[in-house]
Enzyme design. Structure first.
Site, short mmCIF file in Angstrom:
data_model
loop_
_atom_site.label_atom_id
_atom_site.label_comp_id
_atom_site.label_asym_id
_atom_site.label_seq_id
_atom_site.Cartn_x
_atom_site.Cartn_y
_atom_site.Cartn_z
N ASP A 100 -0.70 -26.23 38.02
CA ASP A 100 0.48 -25.40 38.28
C ASP A 100 1.53 -25.46 37.18
O ASP A 100 2.72 -25.30 37.43
CB ASP A 100 1.10 -25.83 39.62
CG ASP A 100 1.34 -27.33 39.68
OD1 ASP A 100 1.41 -27.96 38.59
OD2 ASP A 100 1.44 -27.88 40.79
N GLU A 122 -7.97 -26.61 41.50
CA GLU A 122 -6.85 -27.15 42.31
C GLU A 122 -6.01 -25.99 42.86
O GLU A 122 -4.79 -25.96 42.73
CB GLU A 122 -5.99 -28.14 41.54
CG GLU A 122 -5.14 -29.05 42.41
CD GLU A 122 -4.23 -29.97 41.60
OE1 GLU A 122 -3.26 -29.51 40.99
OE2 GLU A 122 -4.52 -31.18 41.56
N GLU A 136 6.75 -25.34 39.61
CA GLU A 136 5.31 -25.38 39.87
C GLU A 136 4.88 -24.55 41.08
O GLU A 136 3.79 -23.98 41.08
CB GLU A 136 4.84 -26.84 40.04
CG GLU A 136 4.88 -27.67 38.75
CD GLU A 136 6.25 -28.27 38.47
OE1 GLU A 136 7.20 -28.04 39.26
OE2 GLU A 136 6.39 -28.96 37.43
N HIS A 211 9.26 -37.63 36.78
CA HIS A 211 9.45 -36.60 35.75
C HIS A 211 9.79 -35.21 36.30
O HIS A 211 9.96 -34.26 35.54
CB HIS A 211 8.17 -36.48 34.90
CG HIS A 211 7.03 -35.83 35.62
ND1 HIS A 211 6.90 -34.47 35.73
CD2 HIS A 211 5.98 -36.35 36.28
CE1 HIS A 211 5.82 -34.18 36.43
NE2 HIS A 211 5.23 -35.30 36.78
N ARG A 213 11.30 -31.76 37.41
CA ARG A 213 12.50 -31.02 37.00
C ARG A 213 13.54 -30.93 38.10
O ARG A 213 14.74 -30.99 37.83
CB ARG A 213 12.10 -29.60 36.57
CG ARG A 213 11.82 -29.48 35.09
CD ARG A 213 11.45 -28.03 34.76
NE ARG A 213 11.49 -27.81 33.32
CZ ARG A 213 10.65 -28.33 32.44
NH1 ARG A 213 9.70 -29.16 32.86
NH2 ARG A 213 10.76 -28.05 31.16
N HIS A 244 8.32 -41.04 31.09
CA HIS A 244 7.83 -39.73 30.66
C HIS A 244 8.60 -39.30 29.40
O HIS A 244 9.81 -39.51 29.32
CB HIS A 244 8.04 -38.72 31.80
CG HIS A 244 7.30 -37.44 31.61
ND1 HIS A 244 7.73 -36.45 30.75
CD2 HIS A 244 6.15 -36.96 32.16
CE1 HIS A 244 6.87 -35.43 30.79
NE2 HIS A 244 5.91 -35.72 31.64
C1 UD1 Z 1 5.14 -30.55 32.50
C2 UD1 Z 1 4.88 -29.51 33.60
C3 UD1 Z 1 4.82 -30.18 34.97
C4 UD1 Z 1 3.84 -31.34 34.97
C5 UD1 Z 1 4.18 -32.31 33.83
C6 UD1 Z 1 3.13 -33.39 33.74
C7 UD1 Z 1 5.80 -27.23 33.36
C8 UD1 Z 1 7.00 -26.39 33.46
N1 UD1 Z 1 5.98 -28.56 33.62
O1 UD1 Z 1 6.46 -31.07 32.69
O2 UD1 Z 1 4.41 -29.23 35.94
O3 UD1 Z 1 3.92 -32.00 36.21
O4 UD1 Z 1 4.18 -31.58 32.59
O5 UD1 Z 1 3.57 -34.46 32.96
O6 UD1 Z 1 4.73 -26.75 33.05
N2 UD1 Z 1 7.23 -34.25 25.44
C9 UD1 Z 1 6.89 -34.98 24.32
N3 UD1 Z 1 5.59 -35.36 24.14
C10 UD1 Z 1 4.61 -35.04 25.03
C11 UD1 Z 1 4.95 -34.31 26.17
C12 UD1 Z 1 6.26 -33.92 26.36
O7 UD1 Z 1 7.74 -35.28 23.50
O8 UD1 Z 1 3.43 -35.41 24.80
C13 UD1 Z 1 8.63 -33.82 25.63
C14 UD1 Z 1 9.02 -32.64 24.69
O9 UD1 Z 1 10.36 -32.79 24.31
C15 UD1 Z 1 8.86 -31.43 25.62
C16 UD1 Z 1 9.37 -32.02 26.92
O10 UD1 Z 1 8.83 -33.35 26.97
O11 UD1 Z 1 9.59 -30.31 25.20
C17 UD1 Z 1 9.01 -31.26 28.17
O12 UD1 Z 1 7.63 -30.91 28.23
P1 UD1 Z 1 7.17 -29.78 29.28
O13 UD1 Z 1 5.69 -29.67 29.26
O14 UD1 Z 1 7.94 -28.53 29.06
O15 UD1 Z 1 7.66 -30.32 30.68
P2 UD1 Z 1 7.31 -31.64 31.47
O16 UD1 Z 1 8.56 -32.14 32.07
O17 UD1 Z 1 6.51 -32.53 30.61
N1 UDP Z 2 -0.64 -41.05 33.95
C1 UDP Z 2 -1.04 -41.69 32.78
N2 UDP Z 2 -0.14 -42.48 32.11
C2 UDP Z 2 1.13 -42.66 32.54
C3 UDP Z 2 1.53 -41.99 33.74
C4 UDP Z 2 0.62 -41.19 34.41
O1 UDP Z 2 -2.18 -41.57 32.34
O2 UDP Z 2 1.90 -43.39 31.90
C5 UDP Z 2 -1.62 -40.19 34.65
C6 UDP Z 2 -1.79 -40.41 36.15
O3 UDP Z 2 -2.79 -41.36 36.43
C7 UDP Z 2 -2.15 -39.03 36.67
C8 UDP Z 2 -1.48 -38.10 35.68
O4 UDP Z 2 -1.15 -38.87 34.54
O5 UDP Z 2 -3.55 -38.78 36.58
C9 UDP Z 2 -0.25 -37.52 36.33
O6 UDP Z 2 0.53 -36.93 35.37
P1 UDP Z 2 2.04 -36.55 35.64
O7 UDP Z 2 2.62 -37.46 36.66
O8 UDP Z 2 2.68 -36.48 34.30
O9 UDP Z 2 1.93 -35.06 36.20
P2 UDP Z 2 1.72 -34.42 37.65
O10 UDP Z 2 0.48 -34.96 38.24
O11 UDP Z 2 2.96 -34.73 38.44
O12 UDP Z 2 1.64 -32.95 37.35
#
Ligand code: UD1
Ligand code: UDP
Length: 372
Positions: A100, A122, A136, A211, A213, A244
């Protein structure tokens, strides 16, 4: 050798998508009928790469989309045009998306414009509240509308899709591929250092991830207040927080919890050491989707820091409890688990309502029947 006749592009953007799509990618690559191509949008960068490396998956195309603190409109716009160019080059017979995220919604829309059928892995998770989780819930509703195959993890996800009017024959209950990934990885022997480096042998461990939003701002500050209060109350316990990388999380958590001695703020763990940390934990406090599915399978009590969940099965089984982002509720419920062995035992039962480890095989079989 049988010639591959069907091209399927599997799309991954973020860490959880890669974890949950990896079993499907590996299963498709093992067939002789599918030319499986992997598109990494790289909506996440570092934490996506960690997962792909663990499963030995090298993307065929990498869009390297992530920007620091990216906004939803900018991310969506860049994804839509970049994915469209890939579809033009690749001309797949089908595209698979998982979950999502913005990658999923934008990819499904790009496929719709090119009339390419989408399989949604999913499918059918719903809270019924567009604000929780945000964005999401809207992403998965839109992805559902735009998809041809709905791979629902559970019967209740299937019911949600039927209630929205989807044809029964388009919905397939497969289990969640996260359990395939978890079973694969939890049997592996990995670097022991990450767990041992953060946790002494006899310490109780509370593992925390956050993490979402909709928790940014005041709710996240309330979550941090609760953790600090609990850490001061349970000095014998270690609160391990893999933070995160989203700056909206990192900066607040660092500012509020950085100085509490038994709170360990650490970098996101690779999936293998994270699974090891879940196994080592006594209790898990999270707002993650995937962790809500994995922890019950490992027999770990989970308190979910969200107002609602689209994963009601483990709540109904009594092993997951919703505590919101409410300081007093988090403190009360975690204290009950720490203080009362009866409460603890009632929630530390290994149940796996989300899958049996064979979801990817079912998805591949359905695609084969449908596409060949
Ligand atoms: C995203 C997804 C969320 C999911 C989550 C899993 C959207 C809107 N959000 O949220 O549904 O649950 O991922 O973790 O699709 N960043 C880094 N390095 C990384 C990853 C992220 O620096 O490897 C930082 C960057 O500044 C980036 C910010 O995190 O711009 C946000 O990343 P983004 O994918 O937009 O949102 P998440 O909060 O990670
Ligand atoms: N996870 C990981 N390392 C971490 C935290 C989470 O590998 O430090 C894994 C966790 O086991 C799960 C997935 O990441 O499989 C969940 O990711 P996240 O919580 O970022 O996203 P969501 O599931 O809420 O979309």
């Amino acid at each position: 050798m049988v010639k591959a006749t069907v091209r399927i592009v599997c799309v991954v953007g973020t860490r959880p998508e890669a974890i949950k799509m990896a079993p499907v990618i590996l299963a498709l690559k093992a067939t002789d009928w599918c030319d499986c191509r992997v598109l990494a949008t790289a909506q996440h960068r570092q934490i996506l790469d960690q997962v792909l490396a663990l499963f030995g998956i090298v993307p065929d195309i990498d869009l390297d989309i992530m920007r620091p603190n990216q906004s939803l409109p900018d991310l969506t716009a860049r994804l839509l045009t970049a994915v469209d160019r890939v579809l033009e080059d690749e001309r797949p017979d089908a595209v698979l998306v998982q979950g999502d995220t913005t990658t999923v919604m934008a990819t499904a829309l790009a496929c719709f414009y090119r009339r390419i059928p989408v399989g949604h892995v999913e499918a059918g998770l719903r809270t019924g509240d567009m604000a929780n989780p945000f964005p999401e819930e809207m992403n998965r509703v839109l992805a559902g509308r735009l998809s041809h195959w709905h791979f629902a993890p559970t019967e209740s996800a299937k019911k949600n899709l039927l209630a929205e009017g989807f044809a029964p024959e388009s919905i397939h209950v497969t289990g969640n591929t996260v359990i395939d990934a978890l079973l694969d990885v939890s049997g592996r022997v990995g670097p022991a250092a990450p767990v041992e480096a953060h946790v002494a042998d006899n310490a109780r461990v509370v593992l925390v991830t956050t993490h979402r939003r909709e928790n940014f701002g005041a709710p996240l500050r309330a979550i941090c207040d609760a953790i600090r209060e609990l850490a001061l109350r349970y000095r014998d316990a270690v609160f391990v927080v893999p933070v995160h990388p989203n700056p909206n999380v990192r900066e607040v958590v660092q500012a509020q919890l950085g100085a509490t001695s038994n709170v360990r703020l650490i970098s996101p763990l690779d999936y293998l050491p994270f699974v090891q940390m879940m196994k080592r934990a006594d209790v898990i406090l999270t707002d993650s989707g995937g962790v809500q599915e994995e922890a019950p399978a490992l027999g770990k009590p989970v308190l979910v820091m969200r107002a609602e969940t689209e994963r009601p099965e483990a709540v109904d089984a009594g092993v997951v409890r919703l505590v919101g982002a409410d300081r007093s509720v988090i403190v009360r419920e975690l204290s009950a688990l720490m203080d009362d062995p009866v409460v603890y035992r009632s929630m530390a039962r290994g149940v796996s309502p989300y899958g049996d480890g064979h979801a990817a095989a079912r998805i591949v079989e359905i695609l084969q029947r449908s596409l060949l």
